[in-house]
Design a protein around this motif. Structure first.
Motif, PDB file in Angstrom:
ATOM      1  N   TRP A 178      39.394  38.724  56.312  1.00  0.00           N
ATOM      2  CA  TRP A 178      38.824  37.736  57.305  1.00  0.00           C
ATOM      3  C   TRP A 178      37.986  37.136  57.544  1.00  0.00           C
ATOM      4  CZ3 TRP A 178      38.226  44.535  58.669  1.00  0.00           C
ATOM      5  CH2 TRP A 178      39.040  45.019  58.494  1.00  0.00           C
ATOM      6  N   TRP A 188      39.605  32.466  63.038  1.00  0.00           N
ATOM      7  CA  TRP A 188      39.737  32.914  64.126  1.00  0.00           C
ATOM      8  C   TRP A 188      40.329  32.093  65.279  1.00  0.00           C
ATOM      9  CZ3 TRP A 188      42.475  36.777  62.533  1.00  0.00           C
ATOM     10  CH2 TRP A 188      42.819  37.334  61.643  1.00  0.00           C
ATOM     11  N   TYR A 224      38.941  33.912  56.822  1.00  0.00           N
ATOM     12  CA  TYR A 224      39.755  33.493  58.382  1.00  0.00           C
ATOM     13  C   TYR A 224      39.088  32.318  59.526  1.00  0.00           C
ATOM     14  CZ  TYR A 224      44.282  33.018  59.906  1.00  0.00           C
ATOM     15  OH  TYR A 224      45.752  32.449  60.800  1.00  0.00           O
ATOM     16  N   TRP A 251      36.052  38.635  65.746  1.00  0.00           N
ATOM     17  CA  TRP A 251      36.615  38.084  67.279  1.00  0.00           C
ATOM     18  C   TRP A 251      35.685  38.094  68.044  1.00  0.00           C
ATOM     19  CZ3 TRP A 251      42.120  41.505  67.193  1.00  0.00           C
ATOM     20  CH2 TRP A 251      42.439  41.217  66.065  1.00  0.00           C
ATOM     21  N   CYS A 285      43.358  30.134  64.931  1.00  0.00           N
ATOM     22  CA  CYS A 285      44.834  30.993  64.942  1.00  0.00           C
ATOM     23  C   CYS A 285      45.653  30.776  66.359  1.00  0.00           C
ATOM     24  CB  CYS A 285      44.286  31.886  64.627  1.00  0.00           C
ATOM     25  SG  CYS A 285      44.991  33.415  64.589  1.00  0.00           S
ATOM     26  N   MET A 333      47.373  34.767  66.971  1.00  0.00           N
ATOM     27  CA  MET A 333      45.975  35.476  67.896  1.00  0.00           C
ATOM     28  C   MET A 333      46.155  34.751  69.366  1.00  0.00           C
ATOM     29  SD  MET A 333      43.748  37.249  66.640  1.00  0.00           S
ATOM     30  CE  MET A 333      42.388  37.497  67.484  1.00  0.00           C
TER      31      MET A 333
END
Length: 293
Positions: A72, A77, A75, A100, A80, A83
């Motif tokens: 995680w 996010w 990455y 997140w 992404c 998502m």
């Protein structure tokens, strides 16, 4: 970029395990391979592999994404597309919610999902059952040892047919007295895992016999070097203390090298919550639901 989902398969379990080992947080029970494989039919589970991550999609009774597993922290996010396509995620581990929150700020809603928290216990405590907390359980264990001429055995593929027979008897008895769709679904998951026990890597287990007949069994899986999860544990309650016996004997004989044992969640059931709390959990693995807004 759209993810290409496909059915959960034994053929890609090595790739999945690689993603699991990349997770920076102690793995929750949901994402162990045996759990995903066993419940794949009930939840209509599919997976998609992308950039060292594995995204899991549940299609029954409605479509929702589980938390992705993998490294995680490496990455991006915020950028992404998976998502934004998925938007809502369930069974999200606590460490991932923090990442997140940083990536999406006030654009993501995160809510605690207490019913899905994993209960994690000390293996050493559940073997010794010392002190006032475990007095009743130790007493039941001792009664079982005293009252029955039993045989404990580590589970091997050649005894699986007998375990399946016991599971079938257990299910029919409980279905007659407490019928439910949840019980039916669990029975299917157990049967699926047991039928493929020699193909699912890392599975462990044990049986207890009385007069040659299997009266209890357990199925477990290592989560990492120091932790394992108990997936299924069933006993014939006509034998007093049978659950205390299979629990303690398995940990003592086959899992003493582990530090922690994960006994999964209570799903909000008051009786199950009380029973799990009575074993004095060392800590919880918290899970959340997350939704982009």
């Amino acid at each position: 970029m759209s993810l290409n989902f496909e059915p959960i398969s034994l053929e890609r379990q090595d790739e999945y395990h690689k993603a699991l080992t990349g997770c920076p947080q102690l793995l929750t029970s949901d994402f162990s391979f045996a759990n995903v494989f066993g419940w794949a039919d009930h939840y209509g589970l599919e997976w998609a592999f992308h950039k060292e991550l594995c995204f899991i999609r549940q299609t029954r009774p409605h479509t929702v994404l589980w938390a992705p597993v993998g490294p995680w922290e490496q990455y991006d996010w915020a950028n992404c597309s998976a998502m934004t396509e998925g938007r809502k995620f369930v069974r999200v581990p606590e460490a991932l919610t923090r990442l997140w929150s940083i990536a999406f700020g006030n654009k993501i809603l995160i809510e605690e999902s207490r019913d899905h928290w994993d209960y994690v216990y000390s293996v050493e405590e559940l073997i010794s059952l010392s002190g006032k907390t475990f007095h009743k359980k130790k007493n039941l264990l001792n009664q079982f040892k005293k009252n029955y001429l039993y045989t404990y055995e580590s589970m091997a593929p050649e005894c699986v047919e007998e375990v399946l027979e016991m599971q079938d008897e257990w299910y029919k008895w409980y279905e007659e007295n407490n019928p439910s769709e949840a019980l039916k679904a669990e029975n299917h998951a157990i049967t699926r895992v047991l039928q493929h026990i020699d193909q699912i890597k890392g599975l462990m287990g044990a049986t207890i016999r009385v007069e040659g007949k299997v009266i209890a069994y357990t199925v477990a899986e290592p989560l990492c070097e120091d932790s394992l999860v108990i997936h299924f544990e069933k006993g014939d309650i006509r034998y007093k203390g049978v659950y205390q016996a299979i629990n303690q004997m398995f940990l003592e004989n086959d899992a003493a090298e582990f530090t922690n044992v994960n006994r999964e969640q209570d799903l909000g059931d008051p009786g199950l919550r009380k029973a799990k709390m009575s074993y004095n959990p060392s800590f919880f693995l918290k899970k959340f639901e997350a939704e982009l807004i």
